[in-house]
Write an enzyme that holds these catalytic residues in place. Structure first.
Site, mmCIF file in Angstrom:
data_model
loop_
_atom_site.group_PDB
_atom_site.id
_atom_site.type_symbol
_atom_site.label_atom_id
_atom_site.label_comp_id
_atom_site.label_asym_id
_atom_site.label_seq_id
_atom_site.Cartn_x
_atom_site.Cartn_y
_atom_site.Cartn_z
ATOM 1 N N SER A 189 43.325 73.085 12.306
ATOM 2 C CA SER A 189 43.683 74.489 12.108
ATOM 3 C C SER A 189 44.773 74.941 13.074
ATOM 4 O O SER A 189 44.920 74.400 14.168
ATOM 5 C CB SER A 189 42.451 75.378 12.285
ATOM 6 O OG SER A 189 41.446 75.009 11.376
HETATM 7 N N1 SAH Z 1 38.093 72.384 12.893
HETATM 8 C C1 SAH Z 1 38.841 71.323 12.279
HETATM 9 C C2 SAH Z 1 39.196 71.718 10.867
HETATM 10 C C3 SAH Z 1 39.272 70.575 9.969
HETATM 11 S S1 SAH Z 1 39.590 71.021 8.288
HETATM 12 C C4 SAH Z 1 40.096 71.060 13.074
HETATM 13 O O1 SAH Z 1 40.704 72.026 13.539
HETATM 14 O O2 SAH Z 1 40.505 69.899 13.184
HETATM 15 C C5 SAH Z 1 37.960 71.210 7.647
HETATM 16 C C6 SAH Z 1 37.095 69.990 7.659
HETATM 17 O O3 SAH Z 1 35.907 70.294 6.955
HETATM 18 C C7 SAH Z 1 37.684 68.765 6.961
HETATM 19 O O4 SAH Z 1 37.741 67.695 7.860
HETATM 20 C C8 SAH Z 1 36.706 68.494 5.820
HETATM 21 O O5 SAH Z 1 36.520 67.120 5.545
HETATM 22 C C9 SAH Z 1 35.439 69.129 6.350
HETATM 23 N N2 SAH Z 1 34.435 69.483 5.345
HETATM 24 C C10 SAH Z 1 34.627 70.019 4.108
HETATM 25 N N3 SAH Z 1 33.446 70.224 3.503
HETATM 26 C C11 SAH Z 1 32.475 69.805 4.369
HETATM 27 C C12 SAH Z 1 31.051 69.754 4.315
HETATM 28 N N4 SAH Z 1 30.355 70.170 3.263
HETATM 29 N N5 SAH Z 1 30.394 69.261 5.387
HETATM 30 C C13 SAH Z 1 31.062 68.829 6.480
HETATM 31 N N6 SAH Z 1 32.406 68.844 6.582
HETATM 32 C C14 SAH Z 1 33.105 69.334 5.540
#
Ligand code: SAH
Length: 205
Positions: free
Chosen positions: A52
């Site tokens: 993000s």
């Molecule tokens: N906070 C992270 C954001 C990553 S993007 C950062 O800043 O790096 C959001 C993430 O949520 C992705 O890696 C995606 O694979 C994960 N995601 C999506 N649905 C999910 C679920 N049901 N359970 C766990 N992770 C999930």
């Protein structure tokens, strides 16, 4: 980054500001993106997912109102950058990621930086982590169609959940407080996250 994007846009929580100064964001992106790590936008982290934007991380963390004592559940470990910020500001972080290779890479980074208060899990975070519930705070870092019910039921009384809610491409950041078992909802800014995929999220990849 912190002066212009974080303090300059109104983030006031001193703990959040300090955590953003301490956690090395460039260690959470691949080598070829390091020079862009502190820029004002999200970056790809593989598997079609993103780390993000710095301001979004700061805002979500500020909205959680952490005092340092909380047990926090994070859904969407991704790169692990937000996880590290939470680890700085709370007592224990439980973080769930559905894509195994992202979780593994995040775990390596977090361990290398010396954090001892983070527990990782690979799986569907929309159903939460009942064994360790209730949680004082829950942060969902992917876009949900609605408040995932299981997650709300794992939020302690008086606890706060921050979750982007909307359609697959556009959401509003919601702050959901558990007041005696009922959700009290406030809306923050518009945002765009990758979809929350799972039983109580969106279908398919
Ligand atoms: N906070 C992270 C954001 C990553 S993007 C950062 O800043 O790096 C959001 C993430 O949520 C992705 O890696 C995606 O694979 C994960 N995601 C999506 N649905 C999910 C679920 N049901 N359970 C766990 N992770 C999930």
């Amino acid at each position: 980054m912190v002066d212009e994007q974080i303090i300059g846009r109104g983030i006031k929580d001193q703990g959040v500001i300090e955590a953003m100064l301490v956690v090395p964001r460039h260690k959470f992106v691949s080598e070829n993106l390091r020079t862009q790590a502190y820029n004002d936008y999200p970056l790809p982290i593989g598997a079609g997912q993103t780390i993000s934007q710095p301001y979004m991380v700061a805002l979500m963390t500020e909205l959680l109102q952490l005092s340092g004592k909380e047990k926090v559940l994070e859904i969407g470990t991704g790169s692990g950058y937000q996880t590290a910020i939470l680890a700085e500001l709370s007592s224990q972080v439980f973080t769930i990621e559905r894509i195994a290779e992202l979780s593994q890479a995040a775990r390596q980074r977090i361990e290398k930086l010396g954090y001892k208060n983070v527990v990782f899990r690979v799986g569907d975070g929309t159903i939460g982590w009942p064994e360790f519930a209730p949680f004082d705070r829950i942060l969902i870092t992917a876009g949900a169609p609605d408040i995932p019910k299981s997650l709300f039921s794992q939020l302690s009384d008086g606890g706060v959940m921050v979750v982007p809610i909307g359609d697959r491409n556009f959401q509003i950041l919601n702050v959901v407080k558990n007041v005696g078992g009922r959700p009290e909802v406030e809306q923050s800014i518009e945002c765009t996250f990758v979809p929350l995929v799972g039983k109580e999220g969106w279908n398919g990849a």
